[in-house]
Design a protein around this motif. Structure first.
Motif, short mmCIF file in Angstrom:
data_model
loop_
_atom_site.label_atom_id
_atom_site.label_comp_id
_atom_site.label_asym_id
_atom_site.label_seq_id
_atom_site.Cartn_x
_atom_site.Cartn_y
_atom_site.Cartn_z
N LEU A 1 21.64 26.59 36.32
CA LEU A 1 22.79 27.48 36.23
C LEU A 1 23.98 26.90 36.99
CD1 LEU A 1 21.08 30.97 36.67
CD2 LEU A 1 21.75 29.81 34.57
N ARG B 1 21.07 32.09 31.45
CA ARG B 1 19.84 31.86 30.69
C ARG B 1 19.64 33.00 29.71
NH1 ARG B 1 14.20 30.69 33.71
NH2 ARG B 1 14.30 32.91 34.17
N ASP C 1 17.48 29.49 39.18
CA ASP C 1 17.40 28.45 38.16
C ASP C 1 18.39 27.35 38.55
OD1 ASP C 1 17.57 26.89 35.85
OD2 ASP C 1 16.96 28.59 34.62
N TYR D 1 20.02 28.42 27.02
CA TYR D 1 21.10 28.85 27.91
C TYR D 1 22.38 29.03 27.11
CZ TYR D 1 18.05 26.96 31.60
OH TYR D 1 17.01 26.69 32.43
N ILE E 1 26.65 25.11 32.09
CA ILE E 1 25.64 26.15 31.90
C ILE E 1 26.09 27.44 32.58
CG2 ILE E 1 23.24 26.80 32.29
CD1 ILE E 1 23.57 24.53 30.31
N THR F 1 13.79 26.36 26.94
CA THR F 1 14.59 27.44 27.50
C THR F 1 16.00 27.35 26.90
OG1 THR F 1 13.34 27.41 29.57
CG2 THR F 1 15.52 28.44 29.62
#
Length: 659
Positions: free
Chosen positions: A10, A23, A7, A33, A20, A31
């Motif tokens: 991230l 997830r 991802d 996080y 971030i 989505t």
């Protein structure tokens, strides 16, 4: 070497503030996080809208962001202990995001997946807090539009009792998010249904209209699922499920779970009326009904009456002392703000006047004053005692037996054993299991050896066997789209080495490993081979050229010839075929396979020496050799060229000398 695609968000820093970290979940629209607010040093949740949920036309993206911003401001003003707080909003990479309170706990969907269904007091405790949050939104003029277990968070209780759902804190998320996305979808494609079909209200299906009663309907379906462990309708297609809400009444929960109180049937029935006008007007009205239902279930005898005994001598009117039984108090941290006074049941009162007491005293005096009366009283007491003993035995022990062991049996075996014991079987939603074969019993309620009424009902859960998924056909799709489709199919995606392709552009999937249609376990890895586009060098047409000319052309293009020779009627060293075909794109240094003619096959010249000259000529020409005669045509052949038994190409001229 295969590599797993990570991802890209991230570890990234959003708006110079939110780092971030991981997830949490991926839903239909966004989505979620976990992130660290590096300015305030606290953990938050960041929800980023999927690119596919934003309008496809980039020219309209600004309108979508503005609408999403307005919805975020409305949600941020919604302050309530059962509402997930919104701290911030913005855009990242052109996609809108919300920064929200991070709730440590699980979604109601996770709880139901583990527990299947909840007991009534747990279900009502969760519904009470859920409705308190939605009622606050309704008072602020906001309709949720997507009430479902995935949007209900069950936080850990401060007391540490993770299993005690009655004392857990419930918070509702995603207020207004569905409306923000739906409004943009309407501008692009007309009205669209942005709700989960298992919980959608009939008016959203038929008219696309939503008001507080729409949330009441969805909350009623959530309560139904908590009590029964399933939603009322299912179907092969979402549209089939949606129209069942329009055409059918939601069944009473007790039809699926025998023994549920009538109060819960009435509560679910009121909330899920197909006619919006027949439902409670908003979540606050339904909340009041849930609170009354909790009182009814928690206090079957809300008041206790204590009577003083009647004496032989006339006395004043007996008095009745009434003590209210108070329901168990919820912890102060989980108590909800009251929106108004709950309805109370009327207290029992003592009868007015003394006539009844006087009459009872007189009747007792007359009965005890005669022998027959006293005998009648003793006999009646003995009969009542016997009836009470037999009844107590029956209701306490006699009508019960033990549940049989049905787990691990096949469905047919379980039904046969239940029939022998006189039990009725009902089935819940089956589940996948890696160890229990398909159509075998995975679980039962009550469990084996537990006490059950003779002829009672046993609820069985059947196994679907090990969960299997087929590799979907993603060949010809963009890599990111193919990756999302495989992820939705519960498969892990890896990106294999890319290769050139003349037909598919760069970034498009050429093949999968394993192949499309292969049946795998969830979580299995699927490697995607992606196109690099057309190769930079085009293979020329070499067929019919001499091998020396073909070599020179390939050398000029940086390609390597690989030669094989074969017999052919074509001239020697002529190129008969090539691979790849002309026009194919290849990289520099690639090999081009060439088939080259060795010329016609050799033939043997026959012996004609000592034959008459004309006969020798006839023999040679009959085998395809043009013949020339020297000296005496009528003589005898003394010499031939090429000589006898020579290997020559077909049609080679032969000269004979005759003397």
């Amino acid at each position: 070497m295969d590599t797993q695609v990570a991802d890209t968000l991230l570890g990234s820093l959003i708006d110079g503030r939110y780092r971030i970290r991981g997830r949490v979940a991926r839903g239909g629209m966004a989505t979620v996080y976990t992130a660290t607010d590096e300015r305030l040093e606290r953990t938050v949740a960041v929800k980023i809208i999927h690119p596919t949920q934003a309008p496809e036309a980039r020219a309209r993206m600004a309108g979508f962001v503005a609408r999403f911003t307005d919805e975020a401001k409305t949600i941020a003003r919604l302050t309530h202990p059962n509402v997930v707080a919104v701290y911030d909003q913005g855009t990242h990479g052109g996609l809108p995001y919300l920064v929200m309170e991070y709730v440590r706990g699980r979604t109601l969907r996770d709880v139901l997946a583990e527990r299947r269904r909840l007991n009534p007091d747990e279900a009502l405790a969760i519904a009470e807090q859920m409705l308190a949050a939605i009622a606050a939104a309704h008072r602020a003029g906001l309709v949720h539009r997507d009430v479902k277990p995935e949007n209900v968070l069950v936080a850990e209780a401060p007391t540490g009792g993770a299993a005690n759902l009655v004392d857990s804190v419930v918070k509702v998320a995603d207020f207004g998010l569905a409306r923000a996305v739906e409004a943009s979808a309407e501008e692009e494609n007309g009205n669209q249904l942005m709700a989960t079909v298992a919980y959608v209200a009939p008016e959203l299906v038929t008219e696309g209209h939503a008001d507080p009663r729409t949330d009441v309907y969805s909350a009623g379906i959530v309560l139904f699922e908590m009590l029964t462990g399933r939603v009322p309708y299912d179907g092969d297609r979402p549209v089939d499920v949606a129209w069942q809400h329009v055409d059918r009444d939601v069944p009473a929960p007790s039809t699926l779970v025998p023994g549920l109180p009538r109060t819960l049937d009435d509560l679910v029935g009121r909330a899920t009326r197909r006619d919006p006008g027949a439902r409670p007007t908003d979540a606050g009205a339904l909340l009041a009904e849930v609170q009354v239902a909790r009182d009814d279930l928690g206090n079957p005898n809300s008041h206790t009456a204590v009577l003083r005994p009647v004496h032989d001598t006339p006395v004043a009117q007996p008095t009745m002392v009434v003590a209210e039984v108070r329901p168990a108090e919820r912890p102060s941290w989980a108590r909800l703000p009251d929106s108004g006074q709950r309805p109370h049941r009327r207290r029992a009162t003592a009868p007015e006047g003394g006539d009844l007491a006087v009459q009872l005293a007189g009747l007792r005096t007359r009965a005890m004053g005669s022998p027959r009366g006293r005998m009648a009283i003793v006999a009646a007491a003995m009969v009542l005692g016997l009836v009470a003993a037999v009844g107590g035995w029956w209701f306490g022990v006699g009508r019960y037996t033990v549940a049989p062991q049905l787990v691990s049996l096949t469905r047919a075996q379980a039904e046969a054993q239940a029939a022998r014991g006189g039990f009725t079987l009902v089935y819940t939603q089956p589940r996948y299991d890696d160890k229990v074969p398909k159509d075998s019993v995975l679980g039962q309620n009550p469990v084996s050896a537990a006490r059950i009424v003779k002829g009672g009902t046993i609820t069985l859960t059947l196994s679907l066997g090990p969960e299997k998924v087929s590799v979907p056909d993603v060949v010809g799709k963009d890599f990111e789209l193919a990756k999302a489709e495989l992820t939705d199919a519960k498969l892990t995606v890896a990106k294999g080495p890319a290769r050139y392709d003349d037909n598919l552009p760069a970034g498009v999937v050429l093949a999968t490993e394993p192949k499309v249609g292969t049946v795998l376990k969830p979580g299995a890895k699927v490697t995607l081979v992606v196109s690099k586009g057309r190769a930079p060098v085009s293979v020329p047409n070499l067929v019919g050229k001499n091998i020396n000319e073909a070599r020179a052309i390939l050398a000029q293009l940086g390609l390597t010839p690989v030669e094989t020779y074969k017999d052919s009627d074509k001239p020697k060293d002529e190129v008969l075929g090539q691979s790849p075909a002309d026009g194919t794109g290849v990289e520099k240094g690639a090999q081009v396979k060439l088939e080259i003619s060795k010329g016609p096959a050799q033939v043997i010249v026959p012996r004609v020496i000592d034959l008459p000259c004309q006969q020798a000529k006839q023999v040679l020409e009959s085998q395809g050799f043009p013949t020339t005669i020297q000296l005496n045509p009528n003589g005898v052949t003394r010499f031939q060229n090429p000589g006898e038994n020579s290997s020559v190409p077909p049609g080679t001229p032969v000269t004979i000398t005759c003397l």
